[in-house]
Design a protein around this motif. Structure first.
Motif, mmCIF file in Angstrom:
data_model
loop_
_atom_site.group_PDB
_atom_site.id
_atom_site.type_symbol
_atom_site.label_atom_id
_atom_site.label_comp_id
_atom_site.label_asym_id
_atom_site.label_seq_id
_atom_site.Cartn_x
_atom_site.Cartn_y
_atom_site.Cartn_z
ATOM 1 N N VAL A 53 0.854 -1.182 0.000
ATOM 2 C CA VAL A 53 0.000 0.000 0.000
ATOM 3 C C VAL A 53 0.894 1.236 0.000
ATOM 4 O O VAL A 53 1.738 1.394 0.885
ATOM 5 C CB VAL A 53 -0.934 0.015 1.236
ATOM 6 C CG1 VAL A 53 -1.771 1.289 1.237
ATOM 7 C CG2 VAL A 53 -1.831 -1.216 1.240
ATOM 8 N N LEU A 54 0.726 2.090 -0.999
ATOM 9 C CA LEU A 54 1.517 3.315 -1.133
ATOM 10 C C LEU A 54 0.572 4.499 -0.969
ATOM 11 O O LEU A 54 -0.398 4.629 -1.713
ATOM 12 C CB LEU A 54 2.193 3.359 -2.504
ATOM 13 C CG LEU A 54 3.062 2.138 -2.853
ATOM 14 C CD1 LEU A 54 3.548 2.236 -4.284
ATOM 15 C CD2 LEU A 54 4.239 2.026 -1.893
ATOM 16 N N THR A 55 0.886 5.367 -0.008
ATOM 17 C CA THR A 55 -0.042 6.429 0.369
ATOM 18 C C THR A 55 0.540 7.808 0.111
ATOM 19 O O THR A 55 1.665 8.101 0.526
ATOM 20 C CB THR A 55 -0.428 6.314 1.854
ATOM 21 O OG1 THR A 55 -1.007 5.013 2.092
ATOM 22 C CG2 THR A 55 -1.435 7.384 2.235
ATOM 23 N N TRP A 56 -0.239 8.643 -0.572
ATOM 24 C CA TRP A 56 0.048 10.062 -0.739
ATOM 25 C C TRP A 56 -1.024 10.846 0.012
ATOM 26 O O TRP A 56 -2.198 10.460 0.021
ATOM 27 C CB TRP A 56 -0.023 10.469 -2.204
ATOM 28 C CG TRP A 56 1.166 10.155 -3.045
ATOM 29 C CD1 TRP A 56 2.140 11.005 -3.466
ATOM 30 C CD2 TRP A 56 1.495 8.880 -3.640
ATOM 31 N NE1 TRP A 56 3.056 10.359 -4.266
ATOM 32 C CE2 TRP A 56 2.688 9.057 -4.383
ATOM 33 C CE3 TRP A 56 0.901 7.623 -3.606
ATOM 34 C CZ2 TRP A 56 3.282 8.010 -5.087
ATOM 35 C CZ3 TRP A 56 1.492 6.583 -4.297
ATOM 36 C CH2 TRP A 56 2.680 6.791 -5.019
ATOM 37 N N THR A 57 -0.629 11.968 0.644
ATOM 38 C CA THR A 57 -1.599 12.843 1.285
ATOM 39 C C THR A 57 -1.362 14.282 0.853
ATOM 40 O O THR A 57 -0.243 14.674 0.521
ATOM 41 C CB THR A 57 -1.516 12.760 2.825
ATOM 42 O OG1 THR A 57 -0.218 13.176 3.256
ATOM 43 C CG2 THR A 57 -1.780 11.342 3.305
ATOM 44 N N ALA A 58 -2.432 15.065 0.847
ATOM 45 C CA ALA A 58 -2.351 16.477 0.482
ATOM 46 C C ALA A 58 -3.265 17.269 1.398
ATOM 47 O O ALA A 58 -4.150 16.717 2.064
ATOM 48 C CB ALA A 58 -2.739 16.678 -0.983
ATOM 49 N N ILE A 79 -2.675 2.032 -4.492
ATOM 50 C CA ILE A 79 -2.372 3.449 -4.373
ATOM 51 C C ILE A 79 -3.475 4.117 -3.565
ATOM 52 O O ILE A 79 -4.658 3.980 -3.889
ATOM 53 C CB ILE A 79 -2.267 4.123 -5.749
ATOM 54 C CG1 ILE A 79 -1.195 3.440 -6.603
ATOM 55 C CG2 ILE A 79 -1.976 5.607 -5.599
ATOM 56 C CD1 ILE A 79 0.205 3.605 -6.108
ATOM 57 N N VAL A 80 -3.099 4.820 -2.513
ATOM 58 C CA VAL A 80 -4.052 5.581 -1.700
ATOM 59 C C VAL A 80 -3.701 7.058 -1.823
ATOM 60 O O VAL A 80 -2.561 7.444 -1.571
ATOM 61 C CB VAL A 80 -4.009 5.149 -0.218
ATOM 62 C CG1 VAL A 80 -4.986 5.989 0.609
ATOM 63 C CG2 VAL A 80 -4.332 3.668 -0.082
ATOM 64 N N ASP A 121 -17.486 12.437 -3.235
ATOM 65 C CA ASP A 121 -18.286 11.338 -2.704
ATOM 66 C C ASP A 121 -17.467 10.304 -1.932
ATOM 67 O O ASP A 121 -18.028 9.398 -1.328
ATOM 68 C CB ASP A 121 -19.051 10.648 -3.837
ATOM 69 C CG ASP A 121 -18.142 10.117 -4.938
ATOM 70 O OD1 ASP A 121 -16.908 10.297 -4.820
ATOM 71 O OD2 ASP A 121 -18.665 9.547 -5.906
ATOM 72 N N GLN A 122 -16.132 10.444 -1.971
ATOM 73 C CA GLN A 122 -15.282 9.551 -1.192
ATOM 74 C C GLN A 122 -14.680 10.242 0.029
ATOM 75 O O GLN A 122 -13.813 9.688 0.693
ATOM 76 C CB GLN A 122 -14.140 9.024 -2.076
ATOM 77 C CG GLN A 122 -14.606 8.247 -3.296
ATOM 78 C CD GLN A 122 -15.318 6.955 -2.934
ATOM 79 O OE1 GLN A 122 -14.885 6.252 -2.020
ATOM 80 N NE2 GLN A 122 -16.401 6.648 -3.618
ATOM 81 N N GLY A 123 -15.123 11.468 0.273
ATOM 82 C CA GLY A 123 -14.567 12.211 1.398
ATOM 83 C C GLY A 123 -13.120 12.591 1.218
ATOM 84 O O GLY A 123 -12.414 12.866 2.183
ATOM 85 N N GLY A 124 -12.664 12.584 -0.040
ATOM 86 C CA GLY A 124 -11.296 12.974 -0.324
ATOM 87 C C GLY A 124 -10.289 11.848 -0.265
ATOM 88 O O GLY A 124 -9.101 12.075 -0.485
ATOM 89 N N LYS A 125 -10.730 10.623 -0.002
ATOM 90 C CA LYS A 125 -9.811 9.490 0.068
ATOM 91 C C LYS A 125 -10.143 8.498 -1.024
ATOM 92 O O LYS A 125 -11.240 7.932 -1.052
ATOM 93 C CB LYS A 125 -9.887 8.812 1.441
ATOM 94 C CG LYS A 125 -8.873 7.696 1.617
ATOM 95 C CD LYS A 125 -8.910 7.137 3.038
ATOM 96 C CE LYS A 125 -7.839 6.063 3.239
ATOM 97 N NZ LYS A 125 -7.839 5.539 4.622
ATOM 98 N N HIS A 126 -9.185 8.269 -1.935
ATOM 99 C CA HIS A 126 -9.395 7.403 -3.088
ATOM 100 C C HIS A 126 -8.309 6.345 -3.156
ATOM 101 O O HIS A 126 -7.174 6.563 -2.719
ATOM 102 C CB HIS A 126 -9.381 8.228 -4.381
ATOM 103 C CG HIS A 126 -10.456 9.264 -4.443
ATOM 104 N ND1 HIS A 126 -11.607 9.116 -5.187
ATOM 105 C CD2 HIS A 126 -10.565 10.479 -3.834
ATOM 106 C CE1 HIS A 126 -12.369 10.186 -5.058
ATOM 107 N NE2 HIS A 126 -11.754 11.029 -4.236
#
Length: 327
Positions: A53-58, A79-80, A121-126
């Motif tokens: 699982v590879l996670t990016w945040t902004a 990819i998250v 619709d995903q609350g910003g998490k895809h």
């Protein structure tokens, strides 16, 4: 002669009884004693464990992702991308996570373009499922003004073994030349490094024979008239260092009697459908050349009434519809 110790029945039976009671206790808890000694994975378990699982945040910044992975292993990956109130977005500003497929310097086998904002619709998490191959992926945000949100994901083959091979390096010089082969006004030196083992760790360059080494983060622009030497080198994550290389060139002063404007052109790239429309995103690349005094500025504008702005990188358009880019 050595003799094996003999356990008396009085000492042996309690020990055996204790082991039996311990085994029963573990079974009651839903455990197995084999976990303490290890076991062979069942078919399919190794593949599942290899997935990552590879996670990016902004958040609110438009010049960098708040977090992003630097390395990964080839194979399946989840990819998250999260751009939400939980990750620090207080304005509702949208961002994208896009893998470039138009730069030959990087891998182009993963088409990823996720748009996320706290109100979607995903609350910003895809999430997205992809398959990565060894090499480097260039990712960035395609929202206007967010071009500084970018980075490189290095993927290794995960095959094990020790990496003993140094990175491969090269350099190219771009610019308008005069009849003598000298670059008019300025020359731009682009350094590249690749490593299929552990991945590139550092790339450095130095100006002149005695110039100090410094990190290479962007093409080097040289506008001083005269001969020049740019040295460059790289190391990988296993500590292997590539041999120093250099490129030589000369910069000539632009003529003062140039009255001919530059020549310009543009190309559009991206994946198309059967009607010739670009799917998801189109990339517009503008080029200009001038054999007189050299190119000074390049500008572009989106739409018939869009404001002119400096052209520093290919323009990526992802909004559905018909578009015009002027340059």
């Amino acid at each position: 002669m050595r003799h094996r110790p003999v356990l008396s029945r009085r000492r042996y039976r309690p020990a055996r009884l204790w082991l039996a009671l311990l085994g029963s206790f573990l079974m009651v808890l839903g455990l197995t004693s084999t976990a303490a000694y290890g076991r062979t994975a069942a078919p399919g378990e190794a593949d599942a464990a290899a997935e990552q699982v590879l996670t990016w945040t902004a958040g609110d910044p438009i010049d960098h992702y708040l977090s992003a992975p630097k390395t990964a292993v080839a194979g399946k990956a989840t990819i998250v991308f999260e751009n939400s109130a939980a990750t620090g977005n207080t304005t509702g500003m949208p961002h994208t996570l896009t893998f470039s497929v138009s730069d030959p310097e990087f891998n182009n086998d993963v088409t990823l373009n996720i748009l996320a904002n706290p109100g979607d619709d995903q609350g910003g998490k895809h999430t997205a499922e992809v398959t990565l191959t060894p090499g480097r992926y260039f990712y960035h945000c395609t929202m206007p003004g967010h071009e500084a949100m970018q980075g490189i994901l290095t993927v290794t083959d995960g095959g094990g073994g020790e990496d003993t091979t140094a990175p491969g390096t090269s350099a190219k010089v771009d610019g308008d030349k005069n009849a003598d082969g000298a670059y008019i006004g300025q020359a731009t030196v682009t350094v590249s490094a690749t490593d299929d083992g552990s991945g590139v760790d550092t790339v450095e360059y130095a100006v002149g024979a005695d110039g100090a080494w410094q990190p290479y983060t962007a093409p080097v622009v040289v506008d001083e008239v005269g001969p020049h030497t740019i040295r460059y080198r790289a190391t990988d994550k296993a500590g292997n260092a590539a041999a120093e290389k250099s490129v030589d060139f000369a910069v000539a002063a632009p003529p003062t009697d140039d009255k001919t404007p530059p020549e310009t052109s543009a190309t559009v790239s991206g994946e198309k459908d059967d009607q010739g429309r670009y799917l998801g995103m189109a990339t517009v690349t503008v080029t200009a050349s001038d054999t007189g005094s050299g190119v000074n500025t390049i500008e572009y504008a989106v739409g018939a009434d869009g404001a002119w702005q400096p052209y520093t990188a290919p323009v990526m358009v992802h909004e559905t519809g018909t578009h015009t880019v002027r340059y």
